[in-house]
Design an enzyme around this catalytic site. Structure first.
Site, PDB file in Angstrom:
ATOM      1  N   TRP A 109      28.119  98.383  35.152  1.00  0.00           N
ATOM      2  CA  TRP A 109      26.859  98.217  35.885  1.00  0.00           C
ATOM      3  C   TRP A 109      26.997  97.215  37.025  1.00  0.00           C
ATOM      4  O   TRP A 109      26.478  97.442  38.130  1.00  0.00           O
ATOM      5  CB  TRP A 109      25.732  97.838  34.932  1.00  0.00           C
ATOM      6  CG  TRP A 109      25.375  98.979  34.031  1.00  0.00           C
ATOM      7  CD1 TRP A 109      25.546  99.050  32.679  1.00  0.00           C
ATOM      8  CD2 TRP A 109      24.836 100.254  34.417  1.00  0.00           C
ATOM      9  NE1 TRP A 109      25.134 100.270  32.208  1.00  0.00           N
ATOM     10  CE2 TRP A 109      24.702 101.035  33.250  1.00  0.00           C
ATOM     11  CE3 TRP A 109      24.454 100.799  35.636  1.00  0.00           C
ATOM     12  CZ2 TRP A 109      24.198 102.334  33.272  1.00  0.00           C
ATOM     13  CZ3 TRP A 109      23.961 102.097  35.668  1.00  0.00           C
ATOM     14  CH2 TRP A 109      23.838 102.849  34.500  1.00  0.00           C
ATOM     15  N   ASP A 184      20.969  90.914  36.303  1.00  0.00           N
ATOM     16  CA  ASP A 184      20.464  92.126  35.659  1.00  0.00           C
ATOM     17  C   ASP A 184      20.465  91.865  34.159  1.00  0.00           C
ATOM     18  O   ASP A 184      21.509  91.710  33.548  1.00  0.00           O
ATOM     19  CB  ASP A 184      21.389  93.298  36.011  1.00  0.00           C
ATOM     20  CG  ASP A 184      21.036  94.593  35.283  1.00  0.00           C
ATOM     21  OD1 ASP A 184      20.092  94.602  34.459  1.00  0.00           O
ATOM     22  OD2 ASP A 184      21.723  95.607  35.534  1.00  0.00           O
ATOM     23  N   LYS A 208      15.467  99.666  27.458  1.00  0.00           N
ATOM     24  CA  LYS A 208      16.484  99.242  26.510  1.00  0.00           C
ATOM     25  C   LYS A 208      15.909  98.261  25.483  1.00  0.00           C
ATOM     26  O   LYS A 208      15.947  98.514  24.292  1.00  0.00           O
ATOM     27  CB  LYS A 208      17.671  98.621  27.249  1.00  0.00           C
ATOM     28  CG  LYS A 208      18.352  99.606  28.199  1.00  0.00           C
ATOM     29  CD  LYS A 208      19.490  98.955  28.962  1.00  0.00           C
ATOM     30  CE  LYS A 208      20.092  99.920  29.975  1.00  0.00           C
ATOM     31  NZ  LYS A 208      20.776 101.048  29.331  1.00  0.00           N
TER      32      LYS A 208
END
Length: 382
Positions: A109, A184, A208
């Site tokens: 990511w 993040d 999530k």
């Protein structure tokens, strides 16, 4: 088919939502607060939805102890859209379109985020890339080896928890205090205590560790909110911020510049309230540490399971592991599903097994997985 609470859902996202939250949403689905309408039918500019929004912000503020000099935004497009939004907004705040932007690459990511920044024309400096230095995304190099740009940087970016590879930063990186720190936290927000004041921007896709997909939480320091400019008003080579990615536009309009993902915001608000009623982040941190410890102990004490991530950088939320010999993995997954343990297959890019044990996964669920792992190993030893 089993009832919802009879399935142990280890998905990385969209992930498990607390049963109590789903039951609350179910009870209000057709008639919210005696309006005769579902939340999905309410005007986003109505007083009723305004109360939902304000309570969600207040409860998130309480959970994370967010200081007054920060704005909470509810955006669309997931964490991936924030890859671009961060570049646009932080370079605008810096006022120097060619300023270096620092990226710590510890997994797929953060790698994707750095690639998007390059694609947009930003002056990307890779602080470290653990895969290039060690051959895999399984650790984080010591800060003494990092190549930061210093005070000239527009920001330093890192992914606090890499969902695919299960690599989590054990602490907040040390950077120049004058440089905005961006993170993040999509897969570990609210799972452990965090000092928000150390960050310029924290963002997290909700699907999530918060609620359903469709909304992204953004916590941004107010001094970084920059007036929107057109191409004729910025330096040559500067980036024009798209209005729907502009943090100030969203802040000025209380995330209501256009129609936001109202139901996802409502569901996230229910999760925030549920967490506060069940001990807050302190309690969840305690339980999450215990859950992860049990699972990693089962792996480390085994002869057939192996966790690829180095001790000290292992995620409390996403636990990847392999089974040797590898052909046993398919059998393990089949047996897990027979026991109503679902979505344990590793990410398609790395394979193996991955157990995502977010806040909504109870300790009893981890205990059940560990018991199955020990049973499976006993059946396949020698």
């Amino acid at each position: 088919m089993p009832e919802h609470n009879q399935v142990l859902n280890f998905a990385a996202g969209p992930a498990k939502i607390p049963t109590a939250v789903l039951e609350k949403a179910q009870s209000e689905l057709l008639n919210y607060d005696n309006t005769g309408m579902s939340v999905m039918e309410l005007s986003h500019r109505s007083k009723t939805f305004g109360k939902i929004l304000s309570e969600a912000k207040a409860n998130l503020t309480s959970l994370l102890n967010i200081p007054d000099n920060y704005e909470i935004l509810f955006m669309q497009g997931g964490g991936t859209t924030l890859f671009s939004a961060v570049v646009y907004n932080l370079l605008a705040a810096k006022g120097k379109p060619d300023a270096p932007v620092d990226y710590c690459v510890s997994g797929s990511w953060s790698q994707k985020a750095s690639e998007e920044a390059k694609r947009l024309g930003a002056n990307v400096n890779i602080v470290f890339n653990s895969k290039k230095s060690t051959g895999s995304y399984t650790t984080i190099p010591p800060e003494s080896e990092w190549k930061l740009s210093g005070p000239d940087a527009a920001y330093v970016y890192y992914c606090d928890n890499e969902t695919v590879h299960g690599v989590e930063f054990p602490s907040v990186p040390t950077v120049d205090p004058s440089v905005p720190l961006v993170t993040d936290m999509s897969s570990n927000i609210l799972s452990r205590k965090v000092d928000v004041s150390k960050f310029a921007v924290i963002y997290a896709g909700a699907q999530k560790n918060i609620g359903p997909s469709g909304v992204t939480i953004v916590i941004v320091r107010k001094d970084l909110l920059t007036p929107l400019q057109s191409a004729s008003e910025i330096p040559t080579g500067g980036l024009v911020v798209p209005q729907m990615l502009d943090f100030k536009t969203l802040a000025d309009n209380d995330s209501l510049y256009n129609t936001p993902p109202t139901y996802a915001i409502y569901m996230s608000g229910l999760v925030f309230k549920h967490m506060l009623e069940n001990g807050g982040v302190d309690k969840y941190t305690e339980v999450n540490d215990r859950k992860a410890s049990k699972l990693y102990q089962a792996i480390d004490n085994s002869k057939i399971y192996k966790a690829p991530v180095a001790t000290g950088f292992r995620s409390n939320m996403n636990v990847p592991f392999r089974i040797y010999p590898e052909p046993l993995e398919a059998e393990f997954l089949k047996g897990a599903e027979a026991r109503n343990m679902v979505q344990l297959k590793g990410h398609r890019s790395v394979g193996g097994i991955r157990a995502s044990i977010y806040n909504a996964m109870g300790e009893d669920g981890v205990d059940a997985l560990v018991a199955y792992m020990k049973e499976f190993e006993a059946q396949h030893q020698g």
